[in-house]
Scaffold this active site. Structure first.
Site, PDB file in Angstrom:
ATOM      1  N   LYS A 106      -8.451   7.491   6.347  1.00  0.00           N
ATOM      2  CA  LYS A 106      -6.991   7.749   6.312  1.00  0.00           C
ATOM      3  C   LYS A 106      -6.233   7.706   7.594  1.00  0.00           C
ATOM      4  O   LYS A 106      -7.065   8.056   8.455  1.00  0.00           O
ATOM      5  CB  LYS A 106      -6.989   9.281   5.420  1.00  0.00           C
ATOM      6  CG  LYS A 106      -5.662   9.570   4.779  1.00  0.00           C
ATOM      7  CD  LYS A 106      -6.044   8.696   3.181  1.00  0.00           C
ATOM      8  CE  LYS A 106      -4.961   9.146   2.422  1.00  0.00           C
ATOM      9  NZ  LYS A 106      -5.150   8.616   1.046  1.00  0.00           N
TER      10      LYS A 106
HETATM   11  P1  NAD Z   1       5.097   8.279  -2.974  1.00  0.00           P
HETATM   12  O1  NAD Z   1       5.519   8.547  -1.493  1.00  0.00           O
HETATM   13  O2  NAD Z   1       5.325   7.053  -3.700  1.00  0.00           O
HETATM   14  O3  NAD Z   1       5.429   9.480  -3.722  1.00  0.00           O
HETATM   15  C1  NAD Z   1       5.541  10.799  -3.649  1.00  0.00           C
HETATM   16  C2  NAD Z   1       6.386  11.726  -4.518  1.00  0.00           C
HETATM   17  O4  NAD Z   1       6.039  12.804  -4.327  1.00  0.00           O
HETATM   18  C3  NAD Z   1       7.600  11.447  -4.387  1.00  0.00           C
HETATM   19  O5  NAD Z   1       8.199  11.436  -5.617  1.00  0.00           O
HETATM   20  C4  NAD Z   1       8.161  12.357  -3.554  1.00  0.00           C
HETATM   21  O6  NAD Z   1       9.552  12.940  -3.908  1.00  0.00           O
HETATM   22  C5  NAD Z   1       7.360  13.624  -4.026  1.00  0.00           C
HETATM   23  N1  NAD Z   1       7.199  14.875  -3.149  1.00  0.00           N
HETATM   24  C6  NAD Z   1       6.970  14.736  -1.867  1.00  0.00           C
HETATM   25  N2  NAD Z   1       6.778  15.886  -1.461  1.00  0.00           N
HETATM   26  C7  NAD Z   1       6.998  16.823  -2.365  1.00  0.00           C
HETATM   27  C8  NAD Z   1       6.970  18.116  -2.795  1.00  0.00           C
HETATM   28  N3  NAD Z   1       6.957  19.112  -1.735  1.00  0.00           N
HETATM   29  N4  NAD Z   1       7.162  18.762  -3.884  1.00  0.00           N
HETATM   30  C9  NAD Z   1       7.433  18.101  -4.944  1.00  0.00           C
HETATM   31  N5  NAD Z   1       7.292  16.563  -4.766  1.00  0.00           N
HETATM   32  C10 NAD Z   1       7.163  16.114  -3.544  1.00  0.00           C
HETATM   33  O7  NAD Z   1       3.347   8.671  -2.880  1.00  0.00           O
HETATM   34  P2  NAD Z   1       2.381   8.401  -3.790  1.00  0.00           P
HETATM   35  O8  NAD Z   1       1.653   6.855  -3.249  1.00  0.00           O
HETATM   36  O9  NAD Z   1       2.588   8.084  -5.409  1.00  0.00           O
HETATM   37  O10 NAD Z   1       1.390   9.193  -3.576  1.00  0.00           O
HETATM   38  C11 NAD Z   1       1.470  10.436  -4.192  1.00  0.00           C
HETATM   39  C12 NAD Z   1      -0.134  11.131  -4.404  1.00  0.00           C
HETATM   40  O11 NAD Z   1      -1.180  10.254  -4.963  1.00  0.00           O
HETATM   41  C13 NAD Z   1      -0.667  11.365  -2.917  1.00  0.00           C
HETATM   42  O12 NAD Z   1      -1.287  12.674  -3.085  1.00  0.00           O
HETATM   43  C14 NAD Z   1      -1.448  10.260  -2.492  1.00  0.00           C
HETATM   44  O13 NAD Z   1      -2.353  10.645  -1.627  1.00  0.00           O
HETATM   45  C15 NAD Z   1      -1.980   9.971  -3.929  1.00  0.00           C
HETATM   46  N6  NAD Z   1      -2.766   8.506  -4.207  1.00  0.00           N
HETATM   47  C16 NAD Z   1      -2.091   7.580  -4.061  1.00  0.00           C
HETATM   48  C17 NAD Z   1      -2.481   6.209  -4.230  1.00  0.00           C
HETATM   49  C18 NAD Z   1      -1.618   4.965  -4.140  1.00  0.00           C
HETATM   50  O14 NAD Z   1      -2.046   4.047  -4.326  1.00  0.00           O
HETATM   51  N7  NAD Z   1      -0.252   4.866  -3.473  1.00  0.00           N
HETATM   52  C19 NAD Z   1      -3.824   6.274  -4.495  1.00  0.00           C
HETATM   53  C20 NAD Z   1      -4.471   7.307  -4.725  1.00  0.00           C
HETATM   54  C21 NAD Z   1      -3.887   8.358  -4.511  1.00  0.00           C
END
Ligand code: NAD
Length: 420
Positions: A106
């Site tokens: 990561k």
């Molecule tokens: P992103 O940046 O596209 O979206 C994150 C979302 O969370 C946004 O809507 C943001 O406003 C919200 N957020 C941020 N801080 C916050 C808070 N304090 N309280 C409430 N909401 C909050 O990110 P993503 O890629 O959708 O990732 C989200 C989660 O999924 C993370 O834990 C990431 O590690 C995990 N994840 C992502 C992927 C991927 O393919 N993008 C794959 C596996 C896991």
């Protein structure tokens, strides 16, 4: 804002619990207790006003016994070494659980991307990539998007990396990152993959529980890549999004929110806040909302004991990495709420990242249907493994998922030993 726990110690706790359940050898447990490499870089970036600012970036390479290091890059003001270590370890278990020939890694940069122009984001990304140098590579360590990064970010990483190798090798370097745009060599279906994978797990859970998704309600925390796609896909199955929240605030509509219109609102304003067919609610009210399914898809450690007591759902499907602290999971399980763990539920992203990497390696372009079909098959197969393993050994789903992954890693170590 509540004080957050330490993600790395929570991931370690989960590892120890699973290690005990499957009698993991002490040798392997020792190896896995720390990441192989912890890379920290400081790099200056020229801002739009010509000033220089110094940034701190991380890349944690947790384990590569099963294949190249693999894992996202996060841009967030709260990024810490322990957070990235925890997320990197989770990638090792995730790849191993799904039998994808990758290890775990990561990366992250500690800053708020919302405060920067597109050209500053480009320079930050290119300088970070350059600072990492040969610490990443198409057969060594392959980044992908995570919170605060997207396909455009990955294209900048790829282009920077490609341009420092010799001309002849340039095109073979495309697969140094996954989650790219289609034009730059990305895969059809990668943008929706994580959200789609979340919904495959929910579908399997519903089938096992004889629960009808059509007409049920759900709530999503985080409406970014994972949360937004999961919500859109689940809504297509007839489920109704009744509450949602992001970094700015929380909203509800018991009649159901239109996921497509909400996505347009977020694209235009950057947040779900202010969406007109909704009522604003507090974070506490959000967790207490009447919804059958709860999908955390924002950041880690959001469900503590307090939220676990508030939740009224039947199942928590972890779209985010590490959203539930162990004490909260115990409360949920005691209350009869099923918890579908992150390394199972949100693995659609790394799965399709693997397909993207394979396509780049073979100079192929797979049709969307082919990618989606493969993803569905693999998600459902792994879900079945976890469910059956959990039932056989009387374990919760998280411990079962960890244990399956650990078993594969242990086999590899016991056959290979340590060199020299
Ligand atoms: P992103 O940046 O596209 O979206 C994150 C979302 O969370 C946004 O809507 C943001 O406003 C919200 N957020 C941020 N801080 C916050 C808070 N304090 N309280 C409430 N909401 C909050 O990110 P993503 O890629 O959708 O990732 C989200 C989660 O999924 C993370 O834990 C990431 O590690 C995990 N994840 C992502 C992927 C991927 O393919 N993008 C794959 C596996 C896991």
């Amino acid at each position: 804002m509540q004080a957050k726990g330490n993600l790395y110690s929570i991931v370690q706790h989960q590892l120890e619990k699973a290690a005990k359940a499957v009698n993991l050898s002490r040798e392997v447990a020792t190896i896995l207790s720390q990441p192989k490499n912890e890379i920290i870089v400081h790099f200056p970036v020229r801002m739009d006003d010509n000033s220089y600012r110094l940034f701190k970036g991380y890349r944690i390479q947790h384990n590569n016994i099963l294949g190249p290091y693999k894992g996202g890059i996060r841009y967030h003001e709260d990024v810490t070494l322990d957070e990235v270590k925890g997320l990197a370890a989770a990638m090792t278990w995730k790849s191993a659980l799904h039998d994808i020939p990758y290890g775990g890694a990561k990366g992250g940069i500690k800053f708020n991307p919302r405060l920067h122009s597109k050209s500053e984001l480009e320079r930050i990304t290119r300088r970070y990539t350059h600072a990492l140098g040969s610490n990443i590579g198409p057969e060594f360590d392959i980044p992908a998007p995570d919170v605060g990064t997207n396909a455009q970010t990955m294209v900048w990483v790829m282009d920077t990396y490609m341009n420092v190798v010799g001309f002849h090798e340039k095109n073979a370097m495309r697969r140094v990152v996954t989650g790219k745009t289609i034009a730059a060599g990305g895969s059809y279906g990668r943008d929706t993959a994580t959200g789609q994978g979340v919904v495959h797990c929910i579908t399997e859970w519903a089938r096992d529980r004889r629960f009808n998704l059509n007409g049920c309600s759900f709530a999503v925390q985080g409406f970014g890549n994972v949360g937004m796609h999961a919500a859109k896909i689940l809504a297509k199955l007839g489920a109704s999004l009744v509450a949602v929240g992001d970094y700015k605030g929380y909203i509800t509509n018991p009649e159901g929110l239109n996921t497509h219109k909400l996505a347009e609102h977020v694209a235009a304003t950057g947040s779900v806040e202010g969406y007109k067919h909704s009522k604003p609610i507090t974070r506490e009210e959000f967790f207490a909302v009447e919804a059958d399914i709860f999908i955390p898809a924002a950041l880690e450690l959001e469900i503590t004991e307090k939220e676990a007591k508030l939740l009224k759902c039947k199942v928590v499907a972890e779209g985010a990495n590490g959203p539930t602290i162990p004490e909260a999971e115990e409360i949920l399980l005691d209350r009869g709420v099923d918890v579908l763990p992150d390394i199972l539920v949100n693995s659609g992203g790394v799965m399709v990242s693997y397909y993207e990497w394979l396509q780049n390696k073979r100079s192929e372009r797979w049709e969307l249907e082919e990618v989606e079909e493969k993803l569905e098959k693999r998600m459902k197969r792994t879900y079945g493994h976890v469910r059956d393993f959990a039932a056989e050994r009387k374990l919760d789903f998280r411990t079962a998922a960890y244990a399956i992954g650990l078993g594969r890693i242990e086999t590899a170590y016991s056959e290979r030993g340590i060199f020299p």
